[in-house]
Design an enzyme around this catalytic site. Structure first.
Site, short mmCIF file in Angstrom:
data_model
loop_
_atom_site.label_atom_id
_atom_site.label_comp_id
_atom_site.label_asym_id
_atom_site.label_seq_id
_atom_site.Cartn_x
_atom_site.Cartn_y
_atom_site.Cartn_z
N GLY A 106 -8.98 0.26 0.42
CA GLY A 106 -8.94 -1.17 0.68
C GLY A 106 -9.37 -1.50 2.10
CG ASP B 259 -2.27 2.88 -12.71
OD1 ASP B 259 -1.50 2.03 -12.23
OD2 ASP B 259 -2.89 2.70 -13.77
CB ALA C 255 -1.61 0.61 -2.84
CE1 TYR C 256 -2.97 -7.60 -2.02
CE2 TYR C 256 -3.51 -5.71 -0.64
CZ TYR C 256 -3.78 -7.01 -1.06
OH TYR C 256 -4.86 -7.69 -0.54
CG ASP D 44 2.11 -14.59 6.01
OD1 ASP D 44 1.76 -14.27 4.85
OD2 ASP D 44 1.31 -15.09 6.83
CE1 TYR E 117 0.69 -9.61 -2.73
CE2 TYR E 117 0.48 -11.38 -1.12
CZ TYR E 117 0.43 -10.03 -1.44
OH TYR E 117 0.11 -9.12 -0.47
CE LYS F 170 2.59 -7.11 -0.34
NZ LYS F 170 2.47 -5.66 -0.03
#
Length: 282
Positions: free
Chosen positions: A15, A52, A75-76, A111, A134, A138
Site C-alpha cells: 500500500g 488475507d 493493512a485495512y 481520526d 469505516y 477502526k
C-alpha cells in the site's frame, strides 16, 4: 528501547504507507518481511508474503512463523462488505499473533473514530464515537487490539499524502477533478490534519524503538479543510485551484466534520518533525 533494527513485519506493505515503510526500513537496516493481498511487488531484499486478513488461522500462523521483533499493522479495507472482517477483526488476529511471539506491535488507526462534532483538536483521552462504517471498524480494531496485546501502541493518523514527487490517492483525486475526469465538491467544513507519507513512516519506525503502549496521535501540525487541502494540492502541482468547488458537507450520509488531532504527545517523543501540509505543499 531497541538499540538496533531487527526483523520487521509490515502488513499492507504494497500500500501507499506500507511501501514507504518498506523503503525506509530497508535503509535503516531492518530485516523486512511485508505482506500484500494480491499484487506482489518486486522489491529487492524484502521477503513478501500473501495475506488475507479474513483467514484468521492463516494470519496468525504467518505472524508466528515470521517471529518478528516488531509488527507495524497498516493493512485495512475502507469500504465494501468486508470492512469489519478485515479492518476490525483481522487486526485482532494480527495482535494475537504478535503477542504470542512477544513482538512489539504498532497498529494504525484513524481520526475518523471520532464523530467530528467538537471544536478544537481531539486528544488521546477523547472517547471514539464513530459515525461511519469505516470509523466503526477502526474503533473496533482499537478495542480488539488493546485486548489482545496490552503492550500495543495504537497510532491514530489523518489523511496521508505524498506531494508532487509521490502523489497519493487524495492528490490524484484533486487532479482528476481539475482535469474533468470526475466531479466533486470539496468540503469547507470538514477539517483534518494531513500528514506526508514519509513523515508518518519515519515516525512509525521511531516509535518501533520506544517502549510505549496505549494510544498516540501522529498527524500533521496544520488543521485544514478538505477544500484548502485541495487548493494546496493544485498549486503544488502547478495547477489553478479556481477550478475547484468548495461547499459544506451534506447532512446525509453523515460524515465527521472536525477530525483535527492533537499530536503534541507524539512530537515530544519524536525527532521526526510532523510537518504541516502548508509547509510541505506550500
Amino acid at each position: 528501547m531497541r538499540n538496533e533494527p531487527g526483523r520487521l513485519l509490515i502488513t499492507g506493505g504494497s500500500g501507499f504507507l506500507g511501501a514507504k515503510l518498506v523503503e525506509l526500513a530497508l535503509a535503516q537496516g531492518w530485516d523486512v518481511v511485508a505482506t500484500c493481498h494480491s499484487r506482489r511487488p518486486q522489491t529487492p531484499d524484502v521477503h513478501w508474503e500473501t495475506l488475507d486478513l479474513r483467514d484468521a488461522a492463516a494470519t496468525r500462523r504467518l505472524v508466528e512463523q515470521v517471529t518478528p521483533d516488531v509488527v507495524i499493522h497498516t493493512a485495512y479495507r475502507q469500504e465494501g462488505p468486508d470492512v469489519m472482517a478485515i479492518t476490525g477483526e483481522g487486526s485482532a488476529v494480527v495482535a494475537q499473533g504478535a503477542f504470542a511471539v512477544q513482538a512489539r506491535l504498532i497498529h494504525l488507526s484513524s481520526d475518523v473514530v471520532f464523530d467530528g462534532e467538537r471544536s478544537g483538536r481531539y486528544t488521546e483521552t477523547d472517547e471514539p464515537q464513530p459515525v461511519t462504517t469505516y470509523g466503526a471498524a477502526k474503533a473496533l480494531s482499537e478495542r480488539l487490539v488493546a485486548a489482545a496485546h496490552p503492550g500495543a501502541l495504537i497510532v491514530r493518523t489523518s489523511l496521508i499524502y505524498g506531494g508532487p514527487d509521490r502523489p497519493g490517492r487524495h492528490e490524484r483525486f484533486v487532479l482528476d477533478v481539475l482535469d474533468g475526469r470526475t466531479e466533486a465538491v470539496f468540503f469547507t467544513d470538514e477539517l483534518r490534519c494531513p500528514i506526508e507519507v514519509g513523515d508518518l513512516a519515519a515516525a512509525l519506525l521511531e516509535l518501533a524503538a520506544i517502549d510505549r503502549s496505549g494510544i498516540v496521535h501522529v498527524a500533521g501540525s496544520d488543521v485544514v479543510s478538505r477544500y484548502e487541502f485541495a487548493c494546496l494540492v493544485a498549486r503544488a502541482f502547478g495547477r489553478d485551484p479556481s477550478g475547484l468547488r468548495g461547499g459544506p458537507s451534506p447532512a446525509a450520509p453523515r460524515r465527521p466534520r472536525n477530525c483535527a488531532l492533537d499530536s503534541q504527545v507524539a512530537q515530544r517523543m519524536l525527532t521526526t518533525r510532523l510537518r504541516g501540509v502548508r509547509e510541505v505543499l506550500g
